[in-house]
Structures are given as structure tokens and as C-alpha cells.
Scaffold this motif. Structure first.
Motif, PDB file in Angstrom:
ATOM      1  N   VAL A 126      89.170  47.044  40.212  1.00  0.00           N
ATOM      2  CA  VAL A 126      89.763  46.689  41.481  1.00  0.00           C
ATOM      3  C   VAL A 126      90.514  47.850  42.102  1.00  0.00           C
ATOM      4  CG1 VAL A 126      91.391  45.028  42.402  1.00  0.00           C
ATOM      5  CG2 VAL A 126      90.134  44.582  40.436  1.00  0.00           C
ATOM      6  N   LEU A 127      89.889  48.096  43.367  1.00  0.00           N
ATOM      7  CA  LEU A 127      90.512  49.240  44.168  1.00  0.00           C
ATOM      8  C   LEU A 127      90.990  48.462  45.577  1.00  0.00           C
ATOM      9  CD1 LEU A 127      87.623  51.845  44.181  1.00  0.00           C
ATOM     10  CD2 LEU A 127      89.803  51.564  42.608  1.00  0.00           C
ATOM     11  N   SER A 128      92.161  48.861  45.722  1.00  0.00           N
ATOM     12  CA  SER A 128      92.973  48.329  47.211  1.00  0.00           C
ATOM     13  C   SER A 128      93.639  49.230  48.139  1.00  0.00           C
ATOM     14  CB  SER A 128      93.793  47.471  46.766  1.00  0.00           C
ATOM     15  OG  SER A 128      94.655  46.654  48.123  1.00  0.00           O
ATOM     16  N   LYS A 129      93.221  49.316  49.204  1.00  0.00           N
ATOM     17  CA  LYS A 129      94.128  50.207  50.109  1.00  0.00           C
ATOM     18  C   LYS A 129      95.580  49.899  49.998  1.00  0.00           C
ATOM     19  CE  LYS A 129      94.189  51.497  55.078  1.00  0.00           C
ATOM     20  NZ  LYS A 129      93.738  51.141  56.595  1.00  0.00           N
ATOM     21  N   LEU A 130      95.947  48.652  49.762  1.00  0.00           N
ATOM     22  CA  LEU A 130      97.419  48.507  49.911  1.00  0.00           C
ATOM     23  C   LEU A 130      97.915  48.207  48.322  1.00  0.00           C
ATOM     24  CD1 LEU A 130      97.258  45.572  52.516  1.00  0.00           C
ATOM     25  CD2 LEU A 130      98.038  48.065  52.808  1.00  0.00           C
ATOM     26  N   PRO A 131      99.274  48.279  48.094  1.00  0.00           N
ATOM     27  CA  PRO A 131      99.767  48.423  46.931  1.00  0.00           C
ATOM     28  C   PRO A 131      99.282  47.151  46.059  1.00  0.00           C
ATOM     29  CG  PRO A 131     101.532  48.705  48.639  1.00  0.00           C
ATOM     30  CD  PRO A 131     100.296  48.085  49.307  1.00  0.00           C
ATOM     31  N   ILE A 132      99.334  47.550  44.713  1.00  0.00           N
ATOM     32  CA  ILE A 132      99.044  46.789  43.557  1.00  0.00           C
ATOM     33  C   ILE A 132     100.052  46.690  42.812  1.00  0.00           C
ATOM     34  CG2 ILE A 132      97.563  46.020  41.755  1.00  0.00           C
ATOM     35  CD1 ILE A 132      95.218  47.139  42.950  1.00  0.00           C
ATOM     36  N   GLY A 149      95.865  50.860  43.282  1.00  0.00           N
ATOM     37  CA  GLY A 149      96.378  50.344  44.607  1.00  0.00           C
ATOM     38  C   GLY A 149      96.594  52.119  45.582  1.00  0.00           C
ATOM     39  N   ARG A 150      96.848  51.506  46.730  1.00  0.00           N
ATOM     40  CA  ARG A 150      97.192  52.889  47.681  1.00  0.00           C
ATOM     41  C   ARG A 150      96.087  53.756  47.651  1.00  0.00           C
ATOM     42  NH1 ARG A 150     102.621  51.717  45.104  1.00  0.00           N
ATOM     43  NH2 ARG A 150     103.748  51.053  46.750  1.00  0.00           N
ATOM     44  N   VAL A 151      94.781  53.315  47.461  1.00  0.00           N
ATOM     45  CA  VAL A 151      93.867  54.318  47.669  1.00  0.00           C
ATOM     46  C   VAL A 151      93.399  54.539  49.169  1.00  0.00           C
ATOM     47  CG1 VAL A 151      91.207  54.617  47.434  1.00  0.00           C
ATOM     48  CG2 VAL A 151      92.567  53.033  45.651  1.00  0.00           C
ATOM     49  N   ALA A 152      93.319  56.157  49.312  1.00  0.00           N
ATOM     50  CA  ALA A 152      93.112  56.378  50.828  1.00  0.00           C
ATOM     51  C   ALA A 152      91.746  55.763  51.442  1.00  0.00           C
ATOM     52  CB  ALA A 152      92.868  57.997  50.735  1.00  0.00           C
ATOM     53  N   GLU A 153      91.871  55.655  52.743  1.00  0.00           N
ATOM     54  CA  GLU A 153      90.856  54.891  53.227  1.00  0.00           C
ATOM     55  C   GLU A 153      89.454  55.445  53.175  1.00  0.00           C
ATOM     56  OE1 GLU A 153      89.960  52.731  57.875  1.00  0.00           O
ATOM     57  OE2 GLU A 153      91.801  53.986  57.348  1.00  0.00           O
ATOM     58  N   GLU A 154      89.567  56.839  53.131  1.00  0.00           N
ATOM     59  CA  GLU A 154      88.470  57.568  53.420  1.00  0.00           C
ATOM     60  C   GLU A 154      87.613  57.490  52.069  1.00  0.00           C
ATOM     61  OE1 GLU A 154      87.223  62.320  53.262  1.00  0.00           O
ATOM     62  OE2 GLU A 154      89.139  61.895  53.611  1.00  0.00           O
ATOM     63  N   ASP A 155      88.490  57.584  50.977  1.00  0.00           N
ATOM     64  CA  ASP A 155      87.840  57.331  49.751  1.00  0.00           C
ATOM     65  C   ASP A 155      87.291  55.833  49.277  1.00  0.00           C
ATOM     66  OD1 ASP A 155      88.550  60.085  48.887  1.00  0.00           O
ATOM     67  OD2 ASP A 155      90.535  59.469  48.217  1.00  0.00           O
ATOM     68  N   LEU A 156      87.996  55.033  50.014  1.00  0.00           N
ATOM     69  CA  LEU A 156      87.500  53.644  49.655  1.00  0.00           C
ATOM     70  C   LEU A 156      86.068  53.134  50.487  1.00  0.00           C
ATOM     71  CD1 LEU A 156      88.592  51.203  48.454  1.00  0.00           C
ATOM     72  CD2 LEU A 156      89.552  50.274  50.557  1.00  0.00           C
ATOM     73  N   ARG A 157      86.260  53.842  51.741  1.00  0.00           N
ATOM     74  CA  ARG A 157      84.982  53.576  52.598  1.00  0.00           C
ATOM     75  C   ARG A 157      83.802  54.346  51.756  1.00  0.00           C
ATOM     76  NH1 ARG A 157      85.165  49.784  56.291  1.00  0.00           N
ATOM     77  NH2 ARG A 157      87.168  49.764  57.374  1.00  0.00           N
ATOM     78  N   ARG A 158      83.945  55.571  51.240  1.00  0.00           N
ATOM     79  CA  ARG A 158      82.921  56.400  50.527  1.00  0.00           C
ATOM     80  C   ARG A 158      82.356  55.773  49.248  1.00  0.00           C
ATOM     81  NH1 ARG A 158      82.447  61.552  47.798  1.00  0.00           N
ATOM     82  NH2 ARG A 158      84.351  61.865  47.460  1.00  0.00           N
ATOM     83  N   THR A 159      83.535  55.114  48.667  1.00  0.00           N
ATOM     84  CA  THR A 159      83.073  54.123  47.730  1.00  0.00           C
ATOM     85  C   THR A 159      82.316  53.101  48.102  1.00  0.00           C
ATOM     86  OG1 THR A 159      84.943  54.920  46.480  1.00  0.00           O
ATOM     87  CG2 THR A 159      83.951  52.992  45.518  1.00  0.00           C
ATOM     88  N   GLN A 160      82.387  52.485  49.001  1.00  0.00           N
ATOM     89  CA  GLN A 160      81.847  51.196  49.417  1.00  0.00           C
ATOM     90  C   GLN A 160      80.337  51.775  49.633  1.00  0.00           C
ATOM     91  OE1 GLN A 160      83.157  50.058  53.216  1.00  0.00           O
ATOM     92  NE2 GLN A 160      81.805  48.194  53.254  1.00  0.00           N
ATOM     93  N   LYS A 161      80.300  52.767  50.666  1.00  0.00           N
ATOM     94  CA  LYS A 161      78.878  53.166  50.743  1.00  0.00           C
ATOM     95  C   LYS A 161      77.862  53.667  49.748  1.00  0.00           C
ATOM     96  CE  LYS A 161      80.206  54.751  55.144  1.00  0.00           C
ATOM     97  NZ  LYS A 161      80.274  56.201  56.290  1.00  0.00           N
TER      98      LYS A 161
END
Length: 378
Positions: A126-132, A149-161
């Protein structure tokens, strides 16, 4: 070309080529991540064939979570998984202890319903941009799940792609089809940092370069050099036609234009001859930058190109000239075409200006109130 990487150019050249080769046919630059970890030597830098980012802030219970999975499902969220504090101006009026307890129980129930929905969808990561929060962290640890939690948006977007799925803003209706997947996940120690690594991503080919170095300035210079190298390799792979560098192609174009200008009568001959001389600026500037005798080396290049040696250019390492195509000093043909085209368009723009308008300098109004000095009077 950087002095910082000159001693390790063989290592980094292979690393850059391998990184670009991992990408798909479109060679998207955003799918190459660059992370910096202070400490270690330059040769400790590494290439990860997948997504990698630093471990985020975690609460108690995180160490109980598994640190490696095979073919896990990944949930990507943009929601908080912790109890929110009420706003300062919020007011809740209760008349009994039971009513207050019902409000507290309802808050906890909302959080547990969210966590239970995530568990039931089959996600293992489970990865989230906001706190867990700590409750959610312990809840996932008890069920052998990993969370960050608190994953950087750039890293979250690249993980999604790379892994697929979609970033969810709510857990309502969360199903297995909304999750991403990779072949292998693990958390490893790199220097003084811990990194989350996603390898074998199913949706897109991506990679991450992890730079090591003694200081931030050192690693930033390394990152700039690697970015330039990546752009050159991408351009070379997209357009496989190359020409010799070191001023070789410029001298050959100069020779061709100079020979062709002699077959033209009229003023056009002077224009073409001037353009031929302009192409010699590149090798002359290379000589000046290296501290060489530009006149001597340019005369040698003119002689070789007149004899039909098309790819002869400057040899910066030996202060001489050489066949740069054989010496593997290349540059993409498209880059040279674009540079020549841009230079010609700039010259045409300047020549098309037949008149310039210059505004007179504005006067200071205070100067008009000063007394006028009459010559011959004191």
C-alpha cells in the motif's frame, strides 16, 4: 565531458547505455529516475531495472512488516489512513459520556472500514501520497502487508506507469482490477538510506540510477553529467545516422561550399564563400578551448579534406588531427542538421532587418528646473 566523471567514464558510459536500453521504443525520459545517496565512491553507483525510491517516514510497527514479496499487488492511494484532528473552530456538543463515546467509536470504525476494504481487495503493498498512521501501520503488519505513506508524487506516478493500476482518492469500490503489480519487491539498505525497489514491472519499462558520492555538490554535478549523457544516447538511438565529430563534418561542409562557390558567378559567390568560412568557426573554437594552435591545425584539416579524407577532425587528446569516425568520435546527424538549420534561420532573420528604431534616452524632469549656465559668466 565532466571533470568529475572523467576517471570513471567507462563505468558511467555503460551505465547510461544500459539505462536507456531498458526503456521501450519511445524512450521516455520520465521513466528514468535518478536518486542520490550520500556516502560511498562513484563506482558504488548502481542501476536498478525498475522503480526505486527512499523509504518514507514510518510509525511503530513498520519493522514487523515483510520487506520482500514475489508478484505482489500494489494499491496506490491519495488518502489519509489515520485519525484526523478536528479543526480549531469545530464544536461538538454532547449531553452524556455515551454520546461522546459513540462519536469516538464512529471515527475508529470509519478508519477500520477503510483498512478492511484495502485488505479484502488483495493488495500486499500500500503506497499513499498522504500519511499512513501508526494504527494503519500496525493493522497492515498484522496481516503481512507492507505500507508506505508520504510517497513523493513523482515516485507515485512513475510507480503507477510501471506497475499499472490507478491512484485512488477513495477506497470505496476498490477492486483487484484497480491495483498494480510487479514481479519482485524488496526493501534494501543502500549506504545510510533504505530504498524500496520494484522490479519486473508489467506495464512499462523503467529504471532508476542511484548515485553515490561524498557531498551534495559532487552528486549534483554527477547528475547533470548523466542527464546530458542520457539525452545524447536517446538521440543516437532514435536516429541511428551519425557523423564524425571534432569539427570533421564542419570542415567537409566548408570545403564543399567553397568548391561550389567557384562555379557561381555574381554576388552569390561571395555569400557562399562567407558561409563556407563560417563553418570553420567550430573547429577553430575547439582549438582555442583546448589551447592549441588553431591556424596550424586548420591548415592540416584543409589539406586532408582536399585529399578526400571526409572524416578527419581534431584529436584533442594528442593535439593533432585524426579520422574521428575510426576513433569513435561521433554525433547524431539530426543534432548537426538542427544546429545548421537554426543558425541559417537566425542569419536570415538578422539580414531581413533593413532598419532599426532607437528611442532617445528619456530625460530626468528635475533637469529642466536647473538654472541654465551662460558661457562667460561666473
Amino acid at each position: 565531458s565532466s571533470k568529475v566523471l572523467s576517471s570513471q567514464k567507462t563505468f558511467f558510459s555503460k551505465l547510461v547505455v544500459d539505462a536507456v536500453s531498458i526503456l521501450d521504443d519511445l524512450l521516455p525520459l520520465k521513466m528514468i529516475g535518478i536518486k542520490k545517496v550520500q556516502g560511498g565512491a562513484l563506482e558504488d553507483s548502481m542501476l536498478v531495472a525498475g522503480v526505486a525510491f527512499k523509504k518514507t517516514f514510518s510509525y511503530a510497527g513498520f519493522e514487523m512488516q515483510p520487506k520482500s514479496y514475489k508478484k505482489p499487488l500494489v494499491a496506490l492511494l491519495n488518502i489519509e489512513l489515520e485519525l484526523r484532528a478536528e479543526k480549531e473552530n469545530a464544536e461538538v456538543r454532547v449531553s452524556s459520556v455515551e454520546e461522546y463515546q459513540n462519536i469516538v467509536d464512529a471515527e475508529w470504525q470509519i478508519l477500520y472500514d477503510k483498512l478492511d476494504t484495502i485488505v479484502k481487495c488483495g493488495a500486499k503493498i500500500v503506497l499513499s501520497k498522504l500519511p499512513i498512521g501508526d494504527v494503519a501501520t500496525q493493522y497492515f503488519a498484522d496481516r503481512d502487508m507492507f505500507c508506505a505513506g508520504r510517497v513523493a508524487e513523482e515516485d507515485l506516478r512513475r510507480t503507477q506507469k510501471a506497475c499499472g493500476g490507478s491512484i485512488q482518492t477513495t477506497v470505496q469500490g476498490l477492486t483487484k482490477e484497480m491495483l498494480g503489480q510487479c514481479d519482485d519487491f524488496e526493501e534494501v539498505q543502500i549506504g545510510s538510506e533504505r530504498f524500496n525497489l520494484f522490479r519486473g514491472c508489467t506495464q512499462a519499462k523503467t529504471c532508476t540510477i542511484i548515485i553515490r558520492g561524498g557531498s551534495d555538490q559532487f552528486m549534483e554535478e554527477t547528475e547533470r553529467s548523466l542527464h546530458d549523457a542520457i539525452m545524447i544516447v536517446r538521440r543516437a538511438m532514435k536516429n541511428d545516422s551519425v557523423v564524425a565529430g571534432g569539427g570533421a563534418i564542419d570542415m567537409e561542409l566548408s570545403k564543399y561550399l567553397r568548391d561550389h562557390s567557384r562555379t557561381i558567378a555574381g554576388k552569390e559567390q561571395l555569400i557562399m564563400g562567407a558561409m563556407a568560412r563560417a563553418f570553420e568557426v567550430i573547429p577553430r573554437q575547439l582549438c582555442d578551448n583546448a589551447g592549441f594552435d588553431a591556424i596550424n591545425l586548420l591548415n592540416k584539416l584543409r589539406q586532408k579534406h582536399a585529399q578526400g579524407h571526409v572524416w578527419y577532425g581534431l584529436d584533442i587528446m594528442n593535439e593533432d588531427i585524426t579520422d574521428n569516425f575510426e576513433a569513435c568520435v561521433w554525433e547524431p546527424a539530426l543534432v548537426k542538421i538542427n544546429a545548421i538549420t537554426a543558425a541559417c534561420e537566425a542569419a536570415r532573420t538578422i539580414l531581413s532587418v533593413d532598419e532599426t528604431v532607437r528611442n532617445a534616452r528619456s530625460k530626468n524632469p528635475a533637469d529642466d528646473d536647473r538654472p541654465v549656465k551662460i558661457p562667460g559668466r561666473r
